[in-house]
Design a protein around this motif. Sequence first.
Motif, PDB file in Angstrom:
ATOM      1  N   SER A 226      12.454   6.558  -3.014  1.00  0.00           N
ATOM      2  CA  SER A 226      12.865   6.541  -1.603  1.00  0.00           C
ATOM      3  C   SER A 226      14.384   6.529  -1.565  1.00  0.00           C
ATOM      4  O   SER A 226      15.012   5.666  -2.179  1.00  0.00           O
TER       5      SER A 226
ATOM      6  N   PRO B 290      10.597   5.327   4.899  1.00  0.00           N
ATOM      7  CA  PRO B 290       9.329   5.739   4.298  1.00  0.00           C
ATOM      8  C   PRO B 290       9.471   5.986   2.797  1.00  0.00           C
ATOM      9  O   PRO B 290      10.575   6.218   2.311  1.00  0.00           O
ATOM     10  N   ARG B 291       8.351   5.921   2.091  1.00  0.00           N
ATOM     11  CA  ARG B 291       8.343   6.125   0.646  1.00  0.00           C
ATOM     12  C   ARG B 291       8.574   7.576   0.243  1.00  0.00           C
ATOM     13  O   ARG B 291       8.092   8.478   0.922  1.00  0.00           O
TER      14      ARG B 291
ATOM     15  N   THR C 249       0.864  -1.184   0.000  1.00  0.00           N
ATOM     16  CA  THR C 249       0.000   0.000   0.000  1.00  0.00           C
ATOM     17  C   THR C 249       0.895   1.226   0.000  1.00  0.00           C
ATOM     18  O   THR C 249       2.080   1.154   0.364  1.00  0.00           O
ATOM     19  N   GLU C 250       0.307   2.361  -0.389  1.00  0.00           N
ATOM     20  CA  GLU C 250       1.123   3.585  -0.509  1.00  0.00           C
ATOM     21  C   GLU C 250       1.674   4.053   0.833  1.00  0.00           C
ATOM     22  O   GLU C 250       2.672   4.738   0.899  1.00  0.00           O
ATOM     23  N   THR C 251       0.958   3.703   1.935  1.00  0.00           N
ATOM     24  CA  THR C 251       1.427   4.191   3.230  1.00  0.00           C
ATOM     25  C   THR C 251       2.467   3.252   3.856  1.00  0.00           C
ATOM     26  O   THR C 251       3.128   3.619   4.813  1.00  0.00           O
ATOM     27  N   GLN C 252       2.581   2.056   3.304  1.00  0.00           N
ATOM     28  CA  GLN C 252       3.572   1.115   3.833  1.00  0.00           C
ATOM     29  C   GLN C 252       4.978   1.659   3.600  1.00  0.00           C
ATOM     30  O   GLN C 252       5.238   2.211   2.531  1.00  0.00           O
TER      31      GLN C 252
END
Length: 244
Positions: free
Chosen positions: A178, A31-32, A2-5
């Motif tokens: 990242s 973090p991404r 997911t984008e928040t992972q």
Amino acid sequence: MTETQPILEATGIDHDYGTVSVLQDISLTVPRGSVTAIIGPNGAGKTTLIRALAGLHEPTEGEITYHGPETARQIGYLPQHPAFRPGFTCRETLQFYASLVGDDDAAMEKLARVGLEDAADRNVEALSGGMTRLLGVAQATIGDPPIIVLDEPGSGLDPGMSMHVFDVASALADEGVSILLTSHDLELVERIADEVFVLSDGQFVQHGSTAELRARFNADSLWSVYENAIEGDLDTVRVQGEHA
Ligand code: ADP
């Protein structure tokens, strides 16, 4: 995924060289689309850690999970001392790496991204140290990896060139890549890093955003945070220096 992972999670990393333990119980998340920096004195274990996180060697213990790159081959990596085979131009060098990932047209785009387009036809052995480092950054972007690991990207460069290399890294993060880096240049780390981990003697002694770390130590700069966070280590260096 997911984008928040986070793009990378490491837990309980230990590393030993023979009987010498150089990393103990390291955990971190990257973090991404942001810049994560690991800072610490020489010998703290930064290169050992970052090479493990880049999938270049197995840590003795611990788990590293990537949420994005499917294999370590999809991680971009800039070594501290990038070197290229003499006799080839910058363009040919990047074309070679691009051909490995089936993206034959990427070379000029990647050279332009780091500001080396005018040096495309120059042989790699005729590059300055800064340009060699930029070619290394361009090589790390081949295949558009979602995470790029940079070991000491500014070391040995003049201040203007180091700043340029860091600004290229920051621009990549703005595009969603990242970035994980190590550096001794605390001003440049402060300029571009979102998250900072302070490594001392194989362990993280502090972690947070630069604003959080400054507030925690009531410090006006990352240097001041660093000085407080690794006080023992600095004293050790000073004492060793006095007896040298
Ligand atoms: P840093 O990047 O923070 O300077 P390193 O990860 O390079 O730290 O080194 C951490 C410690 O591990 C140092 O004491 C170094 O001498 C030792 N070390 C690094 N690589 C090796 C190796 N291949 N074999 C044995 N010891 C090593």
